[in-house]
Design an enzyme around this catalytic site. Structure first.
Site, short mmCIF file in Angstrom:
data_model
loop_
_atom_site.label_atom_id
_atom_site.label_comp_id
_atom_site.label_asym_id
_atom_site.label_seq_id
_atom_site.Cartn_x
_atom_site.Cartn_y
_atom_site.Cartn_z
N ASP A 104 -12.02 -9.32 4.40
CA ASP A 104 -13.31 -9.57 3.37
C ASP A 104 -13.67 -10.87 3.48
OD1 ASP A 104 -13.30 -6.73 2.53
OD2 ASP A 104 -14.05 -7.19 0.77
N TYR B 266 0.73 -1.22 -0.08
CA TYR B 266 0.10 0.22 0.04
C TYR B 266 0.71 1.46 -0.22
CZ TYR B 266 -4.85 -2.02 0.90
OH TYR B 266 -5.85 -2.61 0.60
N ASP C 107 -2.47 -18.46 1.19
CA ASP C 107 -3.17 -19.32 0.23
C ASP C 107 -3.85 -20.24 1.10
OD1 ASP C 107 -0.64 -20.29 0.53
OD2 ASP C 107 -0.64 -20.97 -1.64
N LYS D 70 3.67 -15.35 3.24
CA LYS D 70 3.93 -16.17 1.82
C LYS D 70 5.58 -16.29 1.84
CE LYS D 70 2.63 -18.16 -1.77
NZ LYS D 70 1.75 -19.29 -2.15
N ASP E 187 -6.14 -7.20 4.00
CA ASP E 187 -7.12 -6.50 3.42
C ASP E 187 -8.39 -7.67 2.71
OD1 ASP E 187 -8.62 -4.69 2.11
OD2 ASP E 187 -7.89 -4.95 0.27
C1 IPM Z 1 -10.40 -1.51 3.88
C2 IPM Z 1 -10.63 -0.81 2.46
C3 IPM Z 1 -9.40 0.08 2.28
C4 IPM Z 1 -8.29 -0.75 2.05
C5 IPM Z 1 -9.84 0.75 0.79
C6 IPM Z 1 -11.07 1.55 0.79
C7 IPM Z 1 -8.47 1.84 0.61
O1 IPM Z 1 -10.95 -1.77 1.43
O2 IPM Z 1 -10.47 -0.81 4.79
O3 IPM Z 1 -10.27 -2.61 3.90
O4 IPM Z 1 -8.07 -1.43 0.90
O5 IPM Z 1 -7.71 -0.82 3.06
MN MN Z 2 -10.67 -3.91 2.43
#
Ligand code: IPM
Ligand code: MN
Length: 349
Positions: free
Chosen positions: A249, A142, A221, A189, A245
């Site tokens: 999710d 990032y 993975d 990894k 990240d």
């Molecule tokens: C998160 C989001 C952010 C990230 C984006 C919006 C920049 O997806 O907080 O997980 O990738 O960190």
């Molecule tokens: Mn995210």
């Protein structure tokens, strides 16, 4: 206690859900005798529209002088399909993380008895799952060097970590493991990436300092598979920025809805509390978004920023009661609006 809170609702559904979190905070203050003062700041697309900057200096100044930041979401579809855009709402989030030194993002994954059937995973797999993902937040790809060469036809992003950056996040992870079930999973990894090998090396060196913590190492993975196959295996999971990240999710599926997951970002300056769902522009202004993630972020604020555990619990209890009573938004199969859920939870605090 006096609580000075920077309120940064941002874009999309951010303002609607943060408003519900504020109701919960106010209800807690009334019940426990605290006094909350809010200062408002622009961040994301709304800040670009107004100041040409996704995280203006004014907003940073008020975050620095506050005790906690309540954050909504950033993002606007008008930027998503324009790769040439010089300013993007997401830069606001990256800038606030960097400038407040928020190197650790804590994303707890918990299941609610009344919702286990909402998960796309089998009930017996998710029922009772309870773990904490710790994502490094100010390093890696990032923030590493990025760019284009060959006249724009080659692009690169660099995943870079210093020992100090790795050490401080691992230290936090070991400490949280000690306070929980003493099981730490380091996700990397290391079979391919040099930066991962540094992570693993540093973690191995730290192990003797925490003899009570059982540590295991998992390639990312494989971790992506194990989180779905066997979520109850995990207690504390720590990983670098990009892996974290993606994996968080994925873990949002375990609870049943992304609208339930709260997060805290902590580090050098003021801590920030944020639902993980993002700006969900399709739902903005419709009063249909699930406010629970934002409300649970407020619970984390009491616990992590102010050390007020009973206050956090009062919010959690009211949230659990709302889920049991079926006072839920449409993502959970309910018919309630965002503000109805917020009002119900606040009045049950
Ligand atoms: C998160 C989001 C952010 C990230 C984006 C919006 C920049 O997806 O907080 O997980 O990738 O960190
Ligand atoms: Mn995210």
């Amino acid at each position: 206690m006096k609580l000075k809170i920077a309120k940064l609702p941002g874009d999309g559904i951010g303002p609607e859900v943060v408003e519900q979190a504020v109701k919960a905070v106010n209800a807690v203050c009334t019940r426990f005798g605290h006094e909350a003062e809010y200062v408002f700041g622009y961040v994301g697309a709304c800040a670009i529209d107004r100041f040409g900057d996704a995280y203006p200096a004014e907003t940073h100044a008020l975050c620095m002088e506050s005790d906690a930041v309540l954050f909504g979401a950033v993002g606007d579809p008008k930027y998503d399909n324009d790769p040439t855009s010089k300013v993007r709402p997401e830069q606001g989030l990256l800038a606030i993380r960097k400038q407040l030194g928020l190197y650790a993002n804590l994303r707890p994954v918990e299941t609610f008895k009344s919702l286990v059937d909402k998960s796309p995973l089998k009930t017996e797999l998710v029922d009772g799952a309870d773990f904490l993902c710790i994502r490094e937040l100010t390093g890696g790809m990032y923030f590493g060097e990025k760019g284009r060469k060959d006249g724009g036809n080659t692009a690169y992003d660099t995943c870079i970590y210093s020992r100090a950056e790795v050490e401080r996040i691992l230290e936090l992870a070991f400490e949280y493991a000690l306070r929980r079930r003493r099981h730490l999973t380091v996700v990397d990894k290391a079979n391919v990436l040099e930066s991962s090998r540094l992570w693993r090396q540093v973690a191995r060196e730290m192990e003797p300092r925490y003899p009570d913590v059982t540590v295991d190492y998992m390639f990312v993975d494989n971790a992506a598979m194990q989180l779905i196959r066997c979520p109850k295996f995990f207690d504390v999971l720590v990983t670098e920025n990009t892996f974290g990240d993606i994996l968080t999710d994925e873990t949002s599926c375990i609870s049943g809805s992304m609208g339930l997951l709260a997060s805290a970002s902590v580090g050098e300056h003021t801590s920030l509390f944020e639902p993980i769902h993002g700006s969900y522009p399709q739902a903005a202004g419709k009063n249909i978004a699930n406010p629970v993630a934002a409300i649970l972020s407020a619970a984390m604020m009491f616990e992590y920023a102010f050390g007020l555990m009973e206050e956090g619990k009062a919010i959690r209890r009211a949230v659990a009661a709302s889920l049991e009573a079926g006072i839920v938004t449409e993502d959970l199969g309910g018919t309630c609006t965002t503000s109805e859920v917020g009002d119900w939870i606040a009045s049950n605090i």
